[in-house]
Design a protein around this motif. Sequence first.
Motif, mmCIF file in Angstrom:
data_model
loop_
_atom_site.group_PDB
_atom_site.id
_atom_site.type_symbol
_atom_site.label_atom_id
_atom_site.label_comp_id
_atom_site.label_asym_id
_atom_site.label_seq_id
_atom_site.Cartn_x
_atom_site.Cartn_y
_atom_site.Cartn_z
ATOM 1 N N VAL A 47 -2.317 -5.692 7.644
ATOM 2 C CA VAL A 47 -3.059 -4.606 7.004
ATOM 3 C C VAL A 47 -2.366 -4.230 5.695
ATOM 4 N N LEU A 48 -3.150 -4.239 4.607
ATOM 5 C CA LEU A 48 -2.639 -3.843 3.297
ATOM 6 C C LEU A 48 -2.982 -2.401 2.967
ATOM 7 N N GLY A 49 -4.047 -1.878 3.585
ATOM 8 C CA GLY A 49 -4.453 -0.503 3.327
ATOM 9 C C GLY A 49 -5.849 -0.224 3.835
ATOM 10 N N GLN A 50 -6.231 1.061 3.773
ATOM 11 C CA GLN A 50 -7.559 1.473 4.212
ATOM 12 C C GLN A 50 -8.413 1.822 3.009
ATOM 13 N N ARG A 51 -9.680 1.467 3.077
ATOM 14 C CA ARG A 51 -10.659 1.825 2.051
ATOM 15 C C ARG A 51 -11.667 2.773 2.681
ATOM 16 N N SER A 52 -12.523 3.343 1.893
ATOM 17 C CA SER A 52 -13.517 4.274 2.421
ATOM 18 C C SER A 52 -14.490 3.568 3.354
ATOM 19 N N GLY A 53 -15.076 4.326 4.267
ATOM 20 C CA GLY A 53 -16.088 3.791 5.171
ATOM 21 C C GLY A 53 -15.541 2.913 6.273
ATOM 22 N N ASN A 54 -14.329 3.162 6.741
ATOM 23 C CA ASN A 54 -13.687 2.385 7.810
ATOM 24 C C ASN A 54 -13.511 0.914 7.437
ATOM 25 N N TYR A 55 -13.323 0.633 6.157
ATOM 26 C CA TYR A 55 -13.007 -0.716 5.703
ATOM 27 C C TYR A 55 -11.499 -0.829 5.550
ATOM 28 N N TRP A 56 -10.979 -1.993 5.926
ATOM 29 C CA TRP A 56 -9.544 -2.242 5.864
ATOM 30 C C TRP A 56 -9.285 -3.472 5.008
ATOM 31 N N SER A 57 -8.293 -3.366 4.174
ATOM 32 C CA SER A 57 -7.857 -4.501 3.370
ATOM 33 C C SER A 57 -6.808 -5.249 4.190
#
Length: 91
Positions: A47-57
């Motif tokens: 996991v690199l990070g979280q984006r909006s809308g429960n999307y994960w990088s």
Amino acid sequence: MSEPCSVQWTVGDRVRLIFMPTYVKTADPMPMLRPPTVLQLGEEGIVLGQRSGNYWSVRFQKGAFLLEGHYLERVTDDQSGYLSLSPSNAQ
């Protein structure tokens, strides 16, 4: 209607792809849609990070991609394909 996924991971957590999306989006500054064949079911990433809308990088072997949380599960040390060298395992 499906329930929203409230999964919370932290940067550096290991995750596994448990469902194949119909397409994947790269996590580049200018994202591109890619066919799902760039990933394999069961592939592990970080996991690199979280984006909006429960999307994960998530960084996989072939690059970083944005995925919804319900496509992923956390990998514990005993599930990972990597050897754990924690002090309790060292002899």
